[in-house]
Scaffold this motif. Structure first.
Motif, PDB file in Angstrom:
ATOM      1  N   LYS A 138      -7.252 -33.301  17.558  1.00  0.00           N
ATOM      2  CA  LYS A 138      -5.750 -33.836  17.494  1.00  0.00           C
ATOM      3  C   LYS A 138      -5.904 -35.339  17.792  1.00  0.00           C
ATOM      4  CE  LYS A 138      -2.274 -30.579  19.377  1.00  0.00           C
ATOM      5  NZ  LYS A 138      -2.237 -30.199  20.456  1.00  0.00           N
ATOM      6  N   PRO A 139      -6.760 -35.709  18.415  1.00  0.00           N
ATOM      7  CA  PRO A 139      -6.823 -37.545  18.549  1.00  0.00           C
ATOM      8  C   PRO A 139      -7.348 -37.421  17.464  1.00  0.00           C
ATOM      9  CG  PRO A 139      -6.768 -36.590  20.513  1.00  0.00           C
ATOM     10  CD  PRO A 139      -7.252 -35.443  19.333  1.00  0.00           C
ATOM     11  N   ALA A 140      -8.175 -37.481  16.934  1.00  0.00           N
ATOM     12  CA  ALA A 140      -8.765 -37.660  15.747  1.00  0.00           C
ATOM     13  C   ALA A 140      -7.706 -37.716  14.963  1.00  0.00           C
ATOM     14  CB  ALA A 140      -9.745 -36.878  14.867  1.00  0.00           C
ATOM     15  N   LEU A 141      -6.710 -36.425  14.292  1.00  0.00           N
ATOM     16  CA  LEU A 141      -6.244 -37.066  13.561  1.00  0.00           C
ATOM     17  C   LEU A 141      -5.069 -38.204  13.531  1.00  0.00           C
ATOM     18  CD1 LEU A 141      -4.635 -35.320  11.173  1.00  0.00           C
ATOM     19  CD2 LEU A 141      -3.022 -34.101  12.941  1.00  0.00           C
ATOM     20  N   PHE A 142      -4.319 -37.923  15.100  1.00  0.00           N
ATOM     21  CA  PHE A 142      -4.148 -39.177  15.120  1.00  0.00           C
ATOM     22  C   PHE A 142      -4.920 -41.070  14.853  1.00  0.00           C
ATOM     23  CE2 PHE A 142      -1.316 -36.776  18.049  1.00  0.00           C
ATOM     24  CZ  PHE A 142       0.096 -36.698  17.126  1.00  0.00           C
ATOM     25  N   TYR A 181      -0.051 -32.200  24.372  1.00  0.00           N
ATOM     26  CA  TYR A 181       1.265 -32.465  24.311  1.00  0.00           C
ATOM     27  C   TYR A 181       1.325 -33.578  24.807  1.00  0.00           C
ATOM     28  CZ  TYR A 181       3.628 -28.272  23.370  1.00  0.00           C
ATOM     29  OH  TYR A 181       4.040 -27.201  22.143  1.00  0.00           O
ATOM     30  N   ASP A 182       0.389 -34.408  25.203  1.00  0.00           N
ATOM     31  CA  ASP A 182       0.463 -36.023  24.972  1.00  0.00           C
ATOM     32  C   ASP A 182       0.991 -36.839  24.332  1.00  0.00           C
ATOM     33  OD1 ASP A 182       0.018 -36.117  28.160  1.00  0.00           O
ATOM     34  OD2 ASP A 182      -1.065 -35.474  28.136  1.00  0.00           O
ATOM     35  N   LEU A 183       1.838 -36.598  23.351  1.00  0.00           N
ATOM     36  CA  LEU A 183       1.958 -37.431  21.882  1.00  0.00           C
ATOM     37  C   LEU A 183       2.149 -39.167  21.961  1.00  0.00           C
ATOM     38  CD1 LEU A 183       1.602 -37.391  18.663  1.00  0.00           C
ATOM     39  CD2 LEU A 183       3.968 -36.401  19.366  1.00  0.00           C
ATOM     40  N   HIS A 184       2.411 -38.891  22.558  1.00  0.00           N
ATOM     41  CA  HIS A 184       2.911 -40.592  22.785  1.00  0.00           C
ATOM     42  C   HIS A 184       1.754 -41.432  23.567  1.00  0.00           C
ATOM     43  CE1 HIS A 184       4.429 -44.340  25.465  1.00  0.00           C
ATOM     44  NE2 HIS A 184       5.976 -44.614  24.541  1.00  0.00           N
ATOM     45  N   ALA A 238      -4.411 -44.134  19.247  1.00  0.00           N
ATOM     46  CA  ALA A 238      -5.167 -44.255  18.190  1.00  0.00           C
ATOM     47  C   ALA A 238      -5.275 -45.550  17.408  1.00  0.00           C
ATOM     48  CB  ALA A 238      -4.271 -43.245  17.455  1.00  0.00           C
ATOM     49  N   GLY A 239      -4.048 -46.633  18.374  1.00  0.00           N
ATOM     50  CA  GLY A 239      -4.018 -47.998  18.084  1.00  0.00           C
ATOM     51  C   GLY A 239      -2.795 -48.244  17.725  1.00  0.00           C
ATOM     52  N   PHE A 240      -1.460 -47.652  17.631  1.00  0.00           N
ATOM     53  CA  PHE A 240      -0.417 -47.468  17.302  1.00  0.00           C
ATOM     54  C   PHE A 240       0.598 -48.689  18.019  1.00  0.00           C
ATOM     55  CE2 PHE A 240      -1.422 -43.599  14.586  1.00  0.00           C
ATOM     56  CZ  PHE A 240      -0.618 -44.354  13.290  1.00  0.00           C
ATOM     57  N   ASP A 241       0.966 -49.709  17.904  1.00  0.00           N
ATOM     58  CA  ASP A 241       1.868 -50.302  18.377  1.00  0.00           C
ATOM     59  C   ASP A 241       3.368 -49.874  18.918  1.00  0.00           C
ATOM     60  OD1 ASP A 241      -0.144 -52.445  19.676  1.00  0.00           O
ATOM     61  OD2 ASP A 241      -0.023 -53.004  17.444  1.00  0.00           O
ATOM     62  N   GLU A 242       4.212 -50.464  19.347  1.00  0.00           N
ATOM     63  CA  GLU A 242       6.078 -50.314  19.441  1.00  0.00           C
ATOM     64  C   GLU A 242       6.545 -48.617  19.379  1.00  0.00           C
ATOM     65  OE1 GLU A 242       7.800 -52.205  15.803  1.00  0.00           O
ATOM     66  OE2 GLU A 242       6.291 -54.351  16.570  1.00  0.00           O
ATOM     67  N   VAL A 243       5.333 -48.346  20.309  1.00  0.00           N
ATOM     68  CA  VAL A 243       5.864 -46.226  20.324  1.00  0.00           C
ATOM     69  C   VAL A 243       6.999 -46.413  21.025  1.00  0.00           C
ATOM     70  CG1 VAL A 243       4.702 -44.425  20.477  1.00  0.00           C
ATOM     71  CG2 VAL A 243       3.238 -46.302  20.129  1.00  0.00           C
ATOM     72  N   ILE A 244       7.871 -45.547  19.848  1.00  0.00           N
ATOM     73  CA  ILE A 244       9.083 -45.513  20.645  1.00  0.00           C
ATOM     74  C   ILE A 244       8.921 -43.454  20.664  1.00  0.00           C
ATOM     75  CG2 ILE A 244      11.674 -44.864  20.305  1.00  0.00           C
ATOM     76  CD1 ILE A 244      11.256 -47.820  19.032  1.00  0.00           C
TER      77      ILE A 244
END
Length: 524
Positions: free
Chosen positions: A403-407, A445-448, A454-460
């Motif tokens: 899962k972490p690798a997928l994101f 389940y720690d998707l946030h 993974a490097g994403f910003d502005e996570v809502i």
């Protein structure tokens, strides 16, 4: 038997007459039966070749080789190629074009002929492009049985066919082509490994033994639309398959679980009955419209739908925002239905059977990655209690460990400024029940946090549980109101499974045990 043999002989004469008529010019336009064949060939041929497994130095059998569109390309890498076609003028044309390749042997022969003698376990790659659709059902079945014998353990079968309807615009006095449903070919290939009659659900465990007593089966490596036809003709009916002959102890448990348990054909249809035409995710078209509105889609953008189901969301995005959509799903049955639903829609949507944890795309390919109720909690759409033990007993679930690798892959696949949108099921705050705690532990389940890592910003992250409960109740009320019709179309067991499953989800969600979340993030 005599009547069957006579019918097959008549079929061969019809097909031979058809191809003698349409191969008089010996041009790519004649072979592809399309006035724009030259332009299509430039885009389509490299795509088909890109889908093949490594075959450098290997033995290749090309069935229905025609004038050699692919023969010369295969010869560049293969150790040896046997190019076979049943029209003499065609195979001679092929030899005149590709005869300079010393590793190619040309043969005029009918693939259906019992006299065609290929040694068992001798071929590494069997390749055909538009062949099986020119054979009768019985001929396809007989050929499939022979092909799997010719194939070496570890070897591959690739074939591409026109399904559902005609693609080329070439004028024809008559057309004896068999435009079949994709499930026919999947069933036939699997049945070649089994004497047991298969049901309509295509994914079954089918095994055979080689001369050493080792057990093998065919594993479906991939099944997808040919993208060139989607892009140029808005046509999803050009479909290819890649199979591998593998040891029967290889682990394909999760895909088998999906297509024989949760996502049997009857199961998919009953979910669609609840969620609405084209949908197998919560809220159907209503939630799709709401969530897609948050993506700010623009014409010409490219969207990847992970866990696309039967395609309703993809058709909606393509039709309403003029975007290109690639829909992938691990379930063979899901993709089969999606392809059927695409008939006549003229939309820019490709479908592929693929494992999102193993799939690769070039960096900066997509503007949006979209996933509905798939990544974290893929079996929520069926009875939780009934499926929990079955799912947890599966070994090495890639959906857990990767899962972490997928994101991180999502992040790479997105263009700068691209967005990812995921709806899925989450744990409640605080201490869950022991059973649900085990369930959560298996998935993570720690998707946030994983999106941020993974490097994403502005996570809502939005808690949509109240909306989920309202939708569940509405769907349940609708099924109960139409009880008699539902049972008539399906069964009492199906009705009880759906009603019981929805009531159980309502209880868990109302108690706060299970929550529904919406996650949106951006790549800068």
């Amino acid at each position: 038997m005599a009547a069957q043999e006579m019918a097959m002989a008549q079929e061969r004469e019809v097909q031979k007459k058809y191809w003698l008529e349409h191969s008089a010019d010996l041009t790519v336009e004649a072979m592809m039966l399309d006035s724009k064949a030259s332009d299509l060939d430039k885009e389509e041929r490299p795509e088909v070749l890109s889908l093949l497994p490594p075959y450098e130095g290997k033995s290749v059998l090309e069935l229905g080789a025609g004038i050699g569109r692919f023969t010369g390309e295969l010869a560049k890498k293969a150790g040896q190629v046997l190019a076979l076609d049943f029209i003499e003028s065609v195979i001679k044309k092929n030899e005149s074009i590709n005869g300079h390749h010393k590793n190619v042997k040309f043969m005029c022969a009918d693939v259906t002929s019992p006299s065609l003698n290929i040694s068992p376990n001798s071929i590494d790659l069997i390749f055909s492009n538009w062949l099986l659709m020119y054979l009768s059902d019985e001929e396809v079945e007989n050929l499939a049985e022979r092909i799997v014998k010719w194939l070496r353990p570890g070897g591959y079968i690739f074939f591409r066919e026109s399904c559902f309807h005609q693609s080329g615009d070439h004028k024809r006095k008559s057309n004896p082509t068999h435009y079949r449903e994709p499930r026919f070919y999947t069933k036939v290939v699997l049945r070649a490994f089994s004497s047991t009659t298969l049901c309509y659900d295509v994914f079954k465990e089918c095994q055979m033994q080689d001369g050493s007593g080792n057990s093998h089966e065919l594993s479906l490596v991939g099944c997808k639309c040919i993208g060139a036809y989607v892009r140029n003709k808005k046509n999803q009916n050009q479909i290819c398959w890649l199979w591998q002959k593998v040891g029967s102890d290889d682990d394909k448990g999760f895909q088998r679980f999906l297509d024989t348990t949760q996502y049997k054909c009857s199961g998919i249809l009953r979910y669609e009955r609840v969620f609405g035409s084209g949908f197998v995710s919560t809220g159907g078209l209503e939630t799709t419209k709401e969530f897609v509105s948050k993506l700010d889609l623009k014409p010409g953008q490219k969207v990847l739908d992970v866990g696309c189901g039967i395609g309703g969301g993809d058709f909606y995005m393509s039709d309403n925002f003029d975007v290109e959509v690639v829909g992938i799903d691990l379930s063979i049955n899901m993709i089969s239905f999606a392809l059927e639903r695409a008939i006549g829609l003229k939309c820019a949507v490709e479908f592929e059977v693929a494992d999102c944890t193993k799939k690769t795309y070039p960096d900066n390919t997509f503007d949006v990655i979209y996933s509905r109720d798939t990544i974290l909690h893929i079996q929520v759409k069926a009875s939780f209690d009934r499926l929990l033990h079955q799912f947890l007993s599966l070994k090495n679930s890639s959906l857990v460990k990767d899962k972490p690798a997928l994101f991180k892959s999502f992040y790479k696949w997105l263009k700068p400024g691209g967005k990812v949108l995921i709806s899925d099921y989450c744990k409640k705050a605080g201490q869950p029940s022991p059973e649900f705690a085990q369930y959560i532990k298996q998935r993570g389940y720690d998707l946030h946090d994983m999106l941020r890592d993974a490097g994403f910003d502005e996570v809502i992250a939005e808690d949509r549980t109240d909306q989920f409960i309202r939708v569940l109740q509405r769907e349940l009320d609708s099924v109960e109101k139409e009880k008699d019709a539902f049972i008539s179309d399906f069964s009492v067991e199906d009705y009880n499974d759906i009603v019981g499953g929805w009531k159980a989800k309502l209880v868990r969600s109302t108690m706060g045990e299970q929550r529904w979340g919406l996650f949106i993030a951006k790549k800068h």
